[in-house]
Motif scaffolding. Structure first.
Motif, PDB file in Angstrom:
ATOM      1  N   ALA A 199       0.545  -1.186  -0.241  1.00  0.00           N
ATOM      2  CA  ALA A 199      -0.086   0.171  -0.321  1.00  0.00           C
ATOM      3  C   ALA A 199       1.019   1.387   0.040  1.00  0.00           C
ATOM      4  N   ALA A 200       0.330   2.417  -1.407  1.00  0.00           N
ATOM      5  CA  ALA A 200       1.168   3.697  -0.405  1.00  0.00           C
ATOM      6  C   ALA A 200       0.990   4.075   0.391  1.00  0.00           C
ATOM      7  N   GLY A 201      -0.408   3.892   1.502  1.00  0.00           N
ATOM      8  CA  GLY A 201      -0.766   4.694   2.868  1.00  0.00           C
ATOM      9  C   GLY A 201      -2.178   3.874   2.975  1.00  0.00           C
ATOM     10  N   VAL A 202      -2.881   5.083   4.116  1.00  0.00           N
ATOM     11  CA  VAL A 202      -3.971   4.343   4.445  1.00  0.00           C
ATOM     12  C   VAL A 202      -4.602   5.818   4.765  1.00  0.00           C
ATOM     13  N   GLN A 203      -6.314   5.167   4.744  1.00  0.00           N
ATOM     14  CA  GLN A 203      -7.448   6.452   4.941  1.00  0.00           C
ATOM     15  C   GLN A 203      -7.717   6.088   6.358  1.00  0.00           C
ATOM     16  N   LEU A 204      -8.020   7.227   6.686  1.00  0.00           N
ATOM     17  CA  LEU A 204      -8.801   6.802   8.440  1.00  0.00           C
ATOM     18  C   LEU A 204      -9.962   8.262   8.562  1.00  0.00           C
ATOM     19  N   GLY A 205     -11.056   7.294   9.223  1.00  0.00           N
ATOM     20  CA  GLY A 205     -12.103   8.416   9.252  1.00  0.00           C
ATOM     21  C   GLY A 205     -12.467   8.260  10.959  1.00  0.00           C
ATOM     22  N   THR A 206     -13.265   7.789  11.151  1.00  0.00           N
ATOM     23  CA  THR A 206     -13.255   7.809  12.070  1.00  0.00           C
ATOM     24  C   THR A 206     -12.500   7.595  13.514  1.00  0.00           C
ATOM     25  N   ARG A 207     -11.007   7.370  13.472  1.00  0.00           N
ATOM     26  CA  ARG A 207      -9.960   8.019  14.808  1.00  0.00           C
ATOM     27  C   ARG A 207      -9.761   9.319  14.655  1.00  0.00           C
ATOM     28  N   PHE A 208     -10.874  10.384  13.300  1.00  0.00           N
ATOM     29  CA  PHE A 208     -10.350  11.411  13.122  1.00  0.00           C
ATOM     30  C   PHE A 208     -11.367  11.647  13.790  1.00  0.00           C
ATOM     31  N   ALA A 209     -12.763  11.158  13.722  1.00  0.00           N
ATOM     32  CA  ALA A 209     -13.791  11.864  13.995  1.00  0.00           C
ATOM     33  C   ALA A 209     -14.548  12.855  15.407  1.00  0.00           C
ATOM     34  N   CYS A 210     -13.529  12.708  15.958  1.00  0.00           N
ATOM     35  CA  CYS A 210     -14.002  12.700  17.706  1.00  0.00           C
ATOM     36  C   CYS A 210     -12.332  13.526  17.956  1.00  0.00           C
ATOM     37  N   ALA A 211     -11.473  13.435  17.200  1.00  0.00           N
ATOM     38  CA  ALA A 211      -9.976  14.838  17.325  1.00  0.00           C
ATOM     39  C   ALA A 211     -10.518  16.201  17.876  1.00  0.00           C
ATOM     40  N   THR A 212      -9.276  16.817  18.870  1.00  0.00           N
ATOM     41  CA  THR A 212      -9.952  18.184  19.506  1.00  0.00           C
ATOM     42  C   THR A 212     -10.438  19.182  18.264  1.00  0.00           C
ATOM     43  N   GLU A 213      -9.963  19.270  17.465  1.00  0.00           N
ATOM     44  CA  GLU A 213     -10.409  20.272  15.561  1.00  0.00           C
ATOM     45  C   GLU A 213     -11.673  20.082  15.496  1.00  0.00           C
ATOM     46  N   SER A 214     -11.992  18.686  15.373  1.00  0.00           N
ATOM     47  CA  SER A 214     -13.542  18.486  14.917  1.00  0.00           C
ATOM     48  C   SER A 214     -14.598  18.778  15.581  1.00  0.00           C
ATOM     49  N   ILE A 215     -15.517  18.974  14.704  1.00  0.00           N
ATOM     50  CA  ILE A 215     -16.481  19.859  15.030  1.00  0.00           C
ATOM     51  C   ILE A 215     -18.143  19.292  15.506  1.00  0.00           C
ATOM     52  N   ALA A 216     -17.482  18.256  15.732  1.00  0.00           N
ATOM     53  CA  ALA A 216     -18.671  17.181  15.552  1.00  0.00           C
ATOM     54  C   ALA A 216     -19.351  17.378  17.876  1.00  0.00           C
ATOM     55  N   HIS A 217     -20.713  17.442  17.641  1.00  0.00           N
ATOM     56  CA  HIS A 217     -21.486  17.778  18.921  1.00  0.00           C
ATOM     57  C   HIS A 217     -20.777  17.123  20.268  1.00  0.00           C
ATOM     58  N   PRO A 218     -20.053  17.600  21.401  1.00  0.00           N
ATOM     59  CA  PRO A 218     -19.900  16.713  22.412  1.00  0.00           C
ATOM     60  C   PRO A 218     -20.255  15.533  22.462  1.00  0.00           C
ATOM     61  N   ASP A 219     -21.438  15.680  22.556  1.00  0.00           N
ATOM     62  CA  ASP A 219     -21.922  14.138  22.627  1.00  0.00           C
ATOM     63  C   ASP A 219     -22.177  13.164  21.723  1.00  0.00           C
ATOM     64  N   PHE A 220     -21.928  13.880  20.644  1.00  0.00           N
ATOM     65  CA  PHE A 220     -21.945  12.422  19.500  1.00  0.00           C
ATOM     66  C   PHE A 220     -20.384  12.006  19.918  1.00  0.00           C
ATOM     67  N   LYS A 221     -19.556  12.760  19.972  1.00  0.00           N
ATOM     68  CA  LYS A 221     -17.561  12.186  20.573  1.00  0.00           C
ATOM     69  C   LYS A 221     -18.453  11.565  21.990  1.00  0.00           C
ATOM     70  N   LYS A 222     -18.801  11.567  22.580  1.00  0.00           N
ATOM     71  CA  LYS A 222     -19.357  10.229  24.087  1.00  0.00           C
ATOM     72  C   LYS A 222     -20.099   9.544  23.592  1.00  0.00           C
ATOM     73  N   ALA A 223     -20.695   9.532  22.505  1.00  0.00           N
ATOM     74  CA  ALA A 223     -21.011   8.508  21.958  1.00  0.00           C
ATOM     75  C   ALA A 223     -20.193   6.661  21.795  1.00  0.00           C
ATOM     76  N   PHE A 224     -18.768   7.881  20.488  1.00  0.00           N
ATOM     77  CA  PHE A 224     -17.747   7.138  20.799  1.00  0.00           C
ATOM     78  C   PHE A 224     -17.216   6.887  20.961  1.00  0.00           C
ATOM     79  N   PHE A 225     -16.615   7.379  22.082  1.00  0.00           N
ATOM     80  CA  PHE A 225     -16.565   6.907  23.453  1.00  0.00           C
ATOM     81  C   PHE A 225     -16.446   6.266  24.272  1.00  0.00           C
ATOM     82  N   ARG A 226     -17.430   5.893  24.512  1.00  0.00           N
ATOM     83  CA  ARG A 226     -18.644   4.252  25.010  1.00  0.00           C
ATOM     84  C   ARG A 226     -18.705   3.396  24.150  1.00  0.00           C
TER      85      ARG A 226
END
Length: 338
Positions: A199-226
């Protein structure tokens, strides 16, 4: 930037192609992959990708301009092939001299690849390939690179796992073509394995969805953490007449609502109240609205919590730079044990 000699050597073709330091792309997540997250990923040495989704050309124009104001590093734009204004969106990308356009959601319509690669500001084209046969066809049609994404990913998914796709496609194509692997990747150790396979590289989505810079709602992020990996389930197709592409998301009331929505639309189809095309469009509109309710409004019960099975590895909010550094360090350590 910390030196990762083994990882950098294996990523060399990918980083040369993307123009970044780490061949780690961010998957285009609607409502999440916008200016803040995209610029943060590119500034951290990865490759951010704007999710155009259902944006109008005017909205995409503003989003690209805002992203360029936040980073001077390369980033890409993901366009949905079925968008009714696809060629207008391509023109917007060209006007901003976007270097890479990702086409997702189906086989690129006639003339779209040529439009992206032509004009005053030609861009490179990245396409998604769910099978070896389609991968070869896309490369013949002008794709400069491919992403092979397995069913472990979040959002709309195909039927085959990442590991099987990688074993089928990488040995056949990776020596002569640029192939990025996606789906279920949450640790650098997995990145190391795919790089060694070619592979020349990889793509990730879920790992970045809850990054500090992500504008996703805090409750959205908490659902991921649980959540654990088994909580990210694929939707069920109720009626074979409605060619619903499965969507992987965290189990909640919204998951059940989607099943009910399919039954409702199928009933309207039976009664002749809607045509097939309209019925299919209603299904897609459901997902667009449900995702926004979860990401932006924080409706974690009724909205769609699209997540890949790697969600079980997301435990806390971290800055993008730390996520990229951790992935690279894990990959380097794994390669050092080989």
């Amino acid at each position: 930037m910390t030196d990762y000699p083994k990882t950098s050597r294996l990523m060399q073709r990918g980083t040369d192609f993307l123009g970044c330091e780490s061949a780690i792309l961010c998957g285009a997540m609607s409502w999440v992959s916008e200016r803040n997250l995209v610029s943060a990923i590119s500034n951290a040495g990865g490759f951010g990708v704007i999710a155009c989704g259902a944006m109008t050309p005017e909205l995409l124009d503003a989003e690209i301009a805002a992203t360029k104001a936040m980073t001077d590093r390369p980033f890409g734009v993901n366009l949905i092939t079925m968008h009714p204004q696809l060629f207008d969106l391509i023109e917007v990308c060209s006007r901003h001299a976007v270097g890479h356009v990702v086409l997702a959601g189906g086989i690129p319509p006639k003339g779209s690849v040529e439009a992206i690669k032509g004009g005053d500001s030609p861009a490179r084209v990245i396409c998604f390939a769910p099978t070896l046969a389609l991968a070869k066809k896309l490369l013949r049609s002008g794709a400069d690179a491919l992403v092979i994404e397995g069913m472990e990913a979040g959002g709309h998914i195909g039927p085959v796992s990442t590991s099987v796709l990688a074993q089928e496609i990488l040995p056949a194509l990776a020596e002569d073509h640029l192939i990025f692997v996606a789906g279920g990747i949450g640790k650098g150790q997995a990145i190391a394995g795919y790089l060694e396979m070619g592979a020349a590289g990889v793509q990730l989505g879920t790992r970045f969805a809850c990054a500090t810079e992500s504008i996703a709602h805090p409750d959205f992020k908490k659902a991921f953490f649980r959540a654990s990996a088994r909580d990210a389930i694929a939707s069920v197709q109720v009626d074979p007449r409605l060619p619903v592409i499965p969507v992987r998301a965290l189990r909640n009331k919204g998951t059940e609502t989607f099943t009910a929505k399919q039954i409702e639309v199928a009933g309207r189809l039976d009664r002749g109240e809607v045509e097939m095309g309209e019925a299919q469009l209603q299904i897609e509109h459901y997902w667009a609205g449900a995702l926004r309710r979860a990401v932006i409004d924080g409706d974690v019960e009724g909205g769609s919590l699209m997540a890949g099975q790697s969600v079980g590895m997301v435990r806390e909010e971290e800055p993008v730079a730390q996520i990229v550094a951790t992935l690279m360090a894990e990959c380097e350590e794994a390669l050092g044990r080989r």
